[in-house]
Design an enzyme around this catalytic site. Structure first.
Site, short mmCIF file in Angstrom:
data_model
loop_
_atom_site.label_atom_id
_atom_site.label_comp_id
_atom_site.label_asym_id
_atom_site.label_seq_id
_atom_site.Cartn_x
_atom_site.Cartn_y
_atom_site.Cartn_z
N GLY A 257 0.83 -1.20 0.00
CA GLY A 257 0.00 0.00 0.00
C GLY A 257 0.86 1.25 0.00
O GLY A 257 0.67 2.16 -0.79
N ALA A 528 2.99 -1.17 15.11
CA ALA A 528 3.66 -2.05 16.07
C ALA A 528 3.47 -1.56 17.49
O ALA A 528 3.15 -2.35 18.39
CB ALA A 528 5.15 -2.15 15.73
N PRO A 651 13.54 -8.89 14.60
CA PRO A 651 14.62 -8.39 13.72
C PRO A 651 14.55 -8.93 12.30
O PRO A 651 15.06 -8.30 11.38
CB PRO A 651 15.89 -8.85 14.43
CG PRO A 651 15.48 -9.93 15.36
CD PRO A 651 14.06 -9.64 15.75
N THR A 653 11.61 -9.55 10.40
CA THR A 653 10.66 -8.76 9.62
C THR A 653 11.04 -7.28 9.61
O THR A 653 10.79 -6.58 8.64
CB THR A 653 9.23 -8.94 10.15
OG1 THR A 653 9.20 -8.64 11.55
CG2 THR A 653 8.75 -10.37 9.93
N LYS A 720 9.16 1.98 18.55
CA LYS A 720 8.97 3.19 17.75
C LYS A 720 8.45 2.90 16.34
O LYS A 720 7.75 3.72 15.76
CB LYS A 720 10.29 3.97 17.65
CG LYS A 720 10.74 4.63 18.94
CD LYS A 720 12.01 5.42 18.70
CE LYS A 720 12.46 6.18 19.92
NZ LYS A 720 13.72 6.93 19.66
N VAL A 722 9.45 0.86 12.30
CA VAL A 722 10.52 0.94 11.30
C VAL A 722 10.00 1.09 9.87
O VAL A 722 10.78 1.06 8.92
CB VAL A 722 11.44 -0.31 11.37
CG1 VAL A 722 12.14 -0.37 12.70
CG2 VAL A 722 10.65 -1.60 11.11
N GLU A 724 8.87 3.59 8.05
CA GLU A 724 9.33 4.74 7.28
C GLU A 724 10.83 4.98 7.39
O GLU A 724 11.50 5.33 6.41
CB GLU A 724 8.60 6.02 7.75
CG GLU A 724 7.40 6.39 6.91
CD GLU A 724 6.12 5.72 7.40
OE1 GLU A 724 5.08 5.90 6.75
OE2 GLU A 724 6.17 5.01 8.41
#
Length: 757
Positions: A257, A528, A651, A653, A720, A722, A724
């Site tokens: 997407g 996440a 780690p 994915t 946090k 990942v 972007e």
């Protein structure tokens, strides 16, 4: 003789599965074809097919549609257009979806006016897909063509300040100091214009919707390609006056997407419209060229001025951006702010403006705004480092900031400096010859090394989840979130399994159904932490119920123990201070006689932390390019991307996410560009053959480093995100490496052969 009995030490069993490289549970279904996407679901009874007719003009008005000619073809069921679409009250109120920008959203088939090329003007519904496509191709429509403008530069004089209020948009920081004087006085300075044209998402799965007409009033199952089933449901329910039970949205798998599916796209409206009017199951799928009419990264022009003193300390920073939007909405991005967040500078000034042209509204596209802004500022910083006689990495460290200058707040955590150091060590940056055109490989190709940094918001959204523990010990957790390939299925399974100390094989995570607890659209790198925290909360609620049931058992070893003083591990509940005080979860369930134990959980941002801290993920990217100076061809031969993004849930994915981001950054730097013919007002390379994206042969070695970072302020689970951050800095690092290799600075993307020669 008295005997002292020692208190057993506190022991924590190592049952952590969060943080482990676990494979995706849905992987076998995807590679075997068992995973069904929106246009692949079976329906109740026969299925009819809709095909969208797109406008060939950029602006004007429909004067006549010759629908009768098409309706005479056997098997054609209906032609929907503004001439026969019923009045929809919520359309008249310009109903917005959750992530809509300011303005009045586009309303398909609502009126005869044409506002952009490839605007949908009709939907032909027929017994088969082939017939619907043929009938759409021969449908005659007359237009009055109006004068239009799709050129950003021509529209620039009418630029205006971006309106506030759009979700995710942060207005530019207030100016500090005296930029003009500081720039004039500084010995080293750079001024430049940085440009990229429109870029399109081009996910593998095209937008499609299958409406299963259930024949019970207006009740439907709507299988949609989206990044947020609840957002689509709210949109559809409001527009058509449906209840949530009547408009159930399902999206189990999304074939990419990258932001294009954040908003409901027009095919879902058309499919539901046709199903309601015809009282029949309908499927509508876009073709590849039509995907270029559904949003894009906006064409943006940026002007930057930077200045430093003799030592290399920044003295002045000015960053201005001008971006396109449509005539009917004000699509905004946070473009210039990142410059002020990344660097310490006493005199700064920022501005962001929009101008309207005759195109469809741009859309969020992976790292919206930041991918645009980071290319410009990281290129300019690199250029100034050469002017100041400093190594590009040393220059960035020299101007490093430990607090957010734009908001005068401390960072919740920031390990960008460690990203620089660990990335440089892995890359071998200390072996770099600083002079441009000084490095060649054994074949005589020019070699260049470049570096750049990135920064992205670490934000949370409200999310909910449900956990059900069956009598057989199997845990099912659900949330209406999405998985567009990021690994949501596996990381939520890990979170649930760890929270209740169960083996992964005893846990199932389900998503993408509006009958499940509500979750935000999957975007912004917040899935996440938001959904993960909600899953943990739901599972902890089940755990509290389990503990109470355990304490009701005869001679319970957990009697009197508080929930905060137990751990769930290895299928047991154990007391922290003495793990021999333990009860198996299976025994608790058997003794309770309960068929299931269930609970809901929720999570959301902490407003106090949002006021007190600046919360971001960071990365540093190191790139090697090789350039054939005779042909002007550029090859990216090595990339090291060092990322600090809080707790990494998986780690394996997460690395895949960063790899994808790096590949996209390479595409942005060297290939991706939609060619807008301003005479026609349309994109002319609207296909995979001519809209160039990287293929396997373009991608060499990519090394991903996750810098350890703890941050319980950014989110309660320390995550946090990942999605972007892995892309940021890549395009600039490629351009900087090309300069180091060739001595030529290119400020316009993509960096194609003609610009280099």
């Amino acid at each position: 003789m008295s005997q002292t009995i020692a208190t057993p030490p506190t022991v924590r069993l190592d049952s952590d599965v969060v943080g482990k490289p676990i494979s995706r549970p849905e992987g076998p279904a995807k590679v075997s074809g068992a995973a069904k996407y929106a246009a692949e679901f079976s329906v109740t009874g026969p299925l009819w097919y809709g095909y969208v007719v797109s406008s060939p003009i950029a602006k004007g008005k429909i004067t006549k549609i010759y629908a009768d000619e098409v309706l005479a073809i056997p098997g054609v069921q209906q032609v929907f257009s503004h001439e026969n679409v019923p009045s929809l009250a919520w359309f008249d109120r310009a109903y917005k979806d959750d992530v809509a920008p300011g303005g009045s959203p586009f309303r398909p088939l609502h009126e005869p006016e044409i506002m952009f090329s490839q605007q949908p003007v009709a939907l032909v519904v027929a017994d088969t897909f082939e017939l619907a496509r043929y009938a759409a191709s021969v449908l005659r429509i007359d237009y009055d063509v109006a004068e239009f403008n799709t050129n950003l530069e021509v529209a620039a004089p009418k630029a205006f300040d971006a309106p506030k209020g759009k979700t995710g948009f942060v207005p530019p920081p207030k100016p500090k100091g005296d930029v003009e004087q500081a720039y004039a006085d500084a010995p080293h300075k750079v001024a430049g214009e940085y440009v990229h044209h429109a870029q399109h998402h081009n996910p593998m799965e095209m937008f499609g919707t299958t409406v299963d007409w259930l024949g019970d009033g207006k009740k439907m199952k709507i299988y949609d390609k989206t990044q947020g089933a609840p957002n689509v449901q709210q949109y559809i329910a409001k527009i058509f006056g449906l209840s949530k039970e009547e408009a159930r949205i399902i999206s189990k798998f999304t074939g990419g997407g990258f932001g294009s599916g954040l908003r409901p796209q027009y095919q879902v409206f058309m499919a539901v419209l046709a199903a309601l009017e015809l009282e029949h199951s309908v499927r509508v799928v876009m073709d590849r060229s039509q995907m270029f009419s559904m949003g894009h990264r906006p064409h943006t022009v940026q002007d930057i001025r930077l200045a430093s003193d003799d030592q290399g300390y920044l003295q002045a920073m000015e960053h201005n951006a001008l971006a396109e939007t449509s005539q009917f909405e004000d699509e905004t991005e946070t473009v210039v702010n990142w410059s002020g967040i990344l660097y310490k500078v006493p005199n700064s000034q920022f501005d962001y403006k929009l101008t309207k042209i005759d195109v469809n509204t741009p859309a969020d596209m992976r790292a919206p705004g930041a991918a645009t802004g980071s290319f410009a500022i990281e290129s300019a910083i690199d250029e100034l480092s050469y002017k100041a006689g400093r190594d590009p990495l040393d220059f960035r460290l020299l101007n490093y900031t430990y607090t957010d200058p734009t908001e005068n707040k401390p960072f919740s955590s920031k390990r960008l400096d460690d990203c620089y150091h660990e990335g440089a060590k892995r890359f071998g940056w200390d072996q770099r010859n600083p002079e441009p055109r000084s490095m060649r490989d054994e074949n005589g190709l020019l070699v260049g090394w470049g570096v750049a940094a990135g920064c992205w918001d670490a934000s949370m959204q409200k999310a909910a989840a449900k956990a059900v523990l069956a009598a057989d010990g199997h845990l099912t957790v659900s949330s209406a979130t999405n998985d567009q390939g990021a690994g949501t299925y596996v990381i939520m399974t890990q979170m649930a399994a760890q929270t209740l100390g169960l083996p992964l094989a005893q846990v199932t995570f389900e998503l993408g159904d509006t009958e499940m607890p509500e979750a935000p659209v999957q975007g912004g790198s917040w899935t996440a932490n938001s959904v993960g925290a909600a899953v943990k909360d739901a599972c902890q609620a089940v755990g509290k119920k389990l503990l109470k049931l355990a304490q009701k058992m005869d001679d319970s070893p957990l009697a009197g123990v508080d929930f905060e003083d137990v751990q769930f591990a290895d299928g047991h509940i154990r007391a922290n201070e003495d793990i021999s005080r333990s009860v198996a979860i299976a025994d608790i369930l058997a003794a309770s006689g309960e068929a299931k134990i269930e609970a809901e959980g929720k999570a959301g941002p902490n407003p106090i932390n949002m006021l007190k801290y600046s919360m971001h993920s960071h990365n540093a990217v190191f790139v090697e390019v090789k350039v054939d100076e005779d042909l002007g061809t550029i090859h990216v031969t090595r990339v090291v991307d060092a990322v600090a993004a809080g707790r990494i849930m998986n780690p394996k994915t997460a690395r895949s996410q960063v790899l994808g981001g790096v590949v996209w950054g390479i595409g942005m730097a060297l290939m991706e560009e939609a060619y807008l013919n301003n005479d026609l007002g349309r994109y002319v390379n609207h296909n995979y053959a001519e809209y160039h994206i990287p293929v396997n042969a373009d991608i060499k070695k990519i090394d991903v480093i996750f810098v350890e970072e703890e941050d319980d302020i950014a989110s309660p689970i320390g995550v946090k995100g990942v999605g972007e951050i892995g892309m940021l800095g890549v395009a600039a690092a490629v351009a900087n490496a090309v300069y180091h290799a060739t001595g030529k600075r290119v400020r316009e993307l993509p960096l194609t052969i003609d610009k280099l020669l």
